[in-house]
Scaffold this motif. Structure first.
Motif, PDB file in Angstrom:
ATOM      1  N   UNK A 175       0.853  -1.195   0.000  1.00  0.00           N
ATOM      2  CA  UNK A 175       0.000   0.000   0.000  1.00  0.00           C
ATOM      3  C   UNK A 175       0.881   1.235   0.000  1.00  0.00           C
ATOM      4  N   UNK A 176       0.657   2.151   0.968  1.00  0.00           N
ATOM      5  CA  UNK A 176       1.424   3.391   0.973  1.00  0.00           C
ATOM      6  C   UNK A 176       2.772   3.251   1.663  1.00  0.00           C
ATOM      7  N   UNK A 177       3.012   2.108   2.295  1.00  0.00           N
ATOM      8  CA  UNK A 177       4.253   1.917   3.044  1.00  0.00           C
ATOM      9  C   UNK A 177       5.334   1.314   2.147  1.00  0.00           C
ATOM     10  N   UNK A 178       6.560   1.689   2.385  1.00  0.00           N
ATOM     11  CA  UNK A 178       7.707   1.076   1.710  1.00  0.00           C
ATOM     12  C   UNK A 178       8.211  -0.051   2.601  1.00  0.00           C
ATOM     13  N   UNK A 179       7.710  -1.254   2.313  1.00  0.00           N
ATOM     14  CA  UNK A 179       8.018  -2.385   3.189  1.00  0.00           C
ATOM     15  C   UNK A 179       9.423  -2.916   2.923  1.00  0.00           C
ATOM     16  N   UNK A 180      10.109  -3.226   3.998  1.00  0.00           N
ATOM     17  CA  UNK A 180      11.407  -3.873   3.870  1.00  0.00           C
ATOM     18  C   UNK A 180      11.204  -5.340   3.527  1.00  0.00           C
ATOM     19  N   UNK A 181      12.186  -5.907   2.863  1.00  0.00           N
ATOM     20  CA  UNK A 181      12.066  -7.300   2.419  1.00  0.00           C
ATOM     21  C   UNK A 181      11.865  -8.250   3.595  1.00  0.00           C
ATOM     22  N   UNK A 182      12.546  -7.974   4.698  1.00  0.00           N
ATOM     23  CA  UNK A 182      12.429  -8.865   5.857  1.00  0.00           C
ATOM     24  C   UNK A 182      10.997  -8.842   6.403  1.00  0.00           C
ATOM     25  N   UNK A 183      10.415  -7.645   6.544  1.00  0.00           N
ATOM     26  CA  UNK A 183       9.044  -7.532   7.039  1.00  0.00           C
ATOM     27  C   UNK A 183       8.062  -8.173   6.066  1.00  0.00           C
ATOM     28  N   UNK A 184       8.347  -8.003   4.776  1.00  0.00           N
ATOM     29  CA  UNK A 184       7.465  -8.580   3.768  1.00  0.00           C
ATOM     30  C   UNK A 184       7.518 -10.104   3.816  1.00  0.00           C
ATOM     31  N   UNK A 185       8.698 -10.664   3.987  1.00  0.00           N
ATOM     32  CA  UNK A 185       8.821 -12.121   4.081  1.00  0.00           C
ATOM     33  C   UNK A 185       8.108 -12.652   5.314  1.00  0.00           C
TER      34      UNK A 185
END
Length: 581
Positions: free
Chosen positions: A424-434
């Motif tokens: 969405x509007x957040x720039x998610x880090x790969x670790x958080x996304x995983x």
């Protein structure tokens, strides 16, 4: 043109005409340049017959070849200049239209975002789509009046003045001709406005039906209702077609009169000029000039009718835009501070109490009752719910939205790369996304896509299965990491193995944070801290899943449908119904 990230301004929503005027005033320099270029372009077109008359009377008739050559060169130069002016006029008017188009789109999209959940209750999806697809382009096209419209008026006055120098009767006919044409076509344009309004309304309803059918086609196939709904859609489309024919009939008369009446009117001018030339009242050169003026006037006079047609259509479109922009979001009168940290959520209407940091499930006899509780706890409607002892509607809505997230199992999925869809509007880090993908048991979804998280997803996730869409929605909710998560049926479309995996991982992912899950699945209910059993909209029992199975027959009948107890309960209910009959 308007900057995609700039403020589009505060629109004038007093009415359709006011809104169109506001669009012009938001770009005053460009509108003025368009009017000047349009006027100069048409006036120079009218200058050609004048120069031709001079070439004939001063050069050709007396036999002065030098004068003839000079006027010929002047006509060529003016023609070249006018070609350049035409290009610049077209570019400028394109910018005027595109600015109005983009500005309106920004206003509509921004206002829809501000309305939030209110939008779906006050305006249909079809109406919003119709505005974005059709009405925006229509009202932008109406702004053509700024350039050629102003130019047509200017050249009309100029030609009338030139004809006055040749013959007063000819000038009088020209000056009186346009008002007569306006009187003849005026009633038709008003009728067109009414027919166009009704057509747009029907079009919005049908567009909404198309969206509903596309989204629910699988369900309709499963229930065998596809034929019923397709028949209803066919009837609606036939009514829209009939209304379109009515609009087309009126529009055809307007456009036919727009071409026919000016031609007839100018034929009268030509006939009068020929009679005057035969009577030696005007010279041959002046007769040629009159023919040229008539040719020049055909465009502007026809454009007067076309302008009325476009303006009436533009006003209809602008009124629909204004009607949407007039919708007000739910009043936010909250002035009290939100709790400093995790706090208890309480819904007095149902008796639901959610302790901070706990994983709680709502199991309701009627799913709509649980959804209503979630709406009140998430402040998506009138509510008396409290948060840490403070009424939710007394807290500023932005504070509520920042900390409490409602994750609906049918929430929209926008088109784009999967990484952006869930972030969405957040720039998610790969670790958080995983971590979020793992918690939602969506690893297989990501692996199955050609480019993983960078793969494109279609609107509403139509390229994914129902269970995949549900897990993607859960990934998005978990990635937002709200203080309070209210999830409605997050696993209803999953198989038993995946559902059990999601339930187990959800508990670990939300450890220490408040989570409410609406579900009647034993696989989910067995893994929560507390189950709240709702019947008739009220909490009738609460506790761990296993205890409620033993102590609450109604709860057991609801959630343990594959057990003998559930069958016995159903048989008892059927027997009771037979006794009532």
């Amino acid at each position: 043109m308007i900057d995609a990230y700039a403020d589009p301004g505060t629109p004038d929503i007093r009415g359709g005409w006011h809104y169109l005027g506001w669009l012009v005033l938001r770009q005053p320099v460009r509108s003025l340049v368009g009017a000047l270029l349009g006027s100069a372009w048409m006036v120079l077109m009218a200058a050609q017959p004048y120069m031709m008359a001079r070439a004939v009377d001063d050069g050709l008739v007396p036999g002065r070849l030098g004068v003839l050559a000079w006027w010929t060169a002047a006509m060529f130069g003016v023609g070249a200049l006018n070609a350049w002016l035409s290009i610049m006029r077209h570019r400028t008017m394109t910018r005027v239209r595109m600015d109005a188009n983009f500005r309106t789109v920004k206003l509509v999209v921004g206002h829809a975002a501000r309305l939030g959940a209110v939008l779906s209750r006050r305006a249909g999806a079809g109406e919003v789509v119709t505005i974005g697809v059709g009405d925006v382009a229509t009202l932008a096209q109406a702004l053509t009046v700024v350039g050629p419209g102003v130019g047509s008026i200017v050249v009309y006055v100029v030609v009338a003045g030139l004809l006055l120098a040749i013959s007063a009767p000819l000038a009088a006919v020209v000056l009186l001709g346009v008002p007569v044409i306006a009187l003849l076509t005026g009633p038709l344009t008003l009728r067109l406005q009414g027919a166009e309004s009704e057509y747009r309304e029907r079009q919005g309803v049908l567009t909404a039906r198309i969206g509903d059918l596309a989204g629910g086609l699988r369900v309709l196939n499963g229930l065998g209702g596809k034929g019923l709904f397709s028949d209803a859609f066919r009837k609606d489309s036939q009514r829209l077609r009939a209304q379109g024919y009515r609009v087309g009939a009126v529009a055809s008369w307007v456009q036919a009169l727009g071409v026919g009446l000016p031609t007839l009117f100018l034929a009268v001018v030509t006939w009068l000029a020929a009679r005057l030339a035969a009577e030696k009242s005007i010279s041959v050169g002046e007769l040629v000039a009159v023919y040229g003026y008539v040719a020049v006037l055909i465009g502007p006079v026809a454009f007067f009718v076309q302008m009325a047609y476009e303006l009436n259509r533009g006003v209809v479109a602008a009124r629909r835009v204004v009607r949407l922009l007039r919708l007000e979001p739910e009043p936010d009168t909250g002035t009290l501070a939100a709790p400093d940290g995790p706090a208890e959520l309480c819904d007095p209407a149902s008796g639901v109490r959610v302790a901070p940091g706990r994983l709680v499930a709502l199991a309701a006899v009627r799913p709509a009752e649980a959804a209503a509780v979630v709406d009140r706890l998430g402040r998506y409607g009138p509510t008396e719910a409290t948060w840490g002892g403070v009424r939710l509607d007394a807290v500023p809505l932005t504070d509520v939205r920042d900390r409490i997230l409602v994750a609906d199992n049918e929430a929209d999925l926008f088109a784009g790369p999967l990484r952006e869809v869930v972030a969405a509007e957040h720039q998610a880090e790969d670790a958080a996304l995983r971590r979020a993908v793992y918690a939602a048991a969506a690893e297989d979804v990501v692996r199955g896509l050609p480019d993983g998280l960078d793969s494109a997803v279609t609107g509403q996730g139509r390229s994914l299965s129902g269970g995949q869409r549900q897990r993607i929605r859960l990934v998005r909710a978990l990635l937002a990491d709200p203080e309070v998560l209210l999830a409605v049926e997050p696993t209803s479309a999953l198989d038993a193995h995946t559902e059990a995996t999601v339930a187990e991982r959800l508990r670990a992912a939300r450890e220490g944070r408040t989570t409410v899950v609406v579900s009647t699945s034993p696989l989910v209910l067995d893994r929560v801290d507390t189950v709240l059993f709702l019947a008739d909209g009220k909490v009738t029992a609460s506790g761990p899943h296993q205890r409620l199975l033993v102590s609450e027959p109604g709860y057991r009948a609801l959630v343990a449908r594959d057990t003998d107890d559930a069958a016995d309960t159903a048989d008892t209910a059927d027997t009771a119904e037979e006794a009532v009959r």
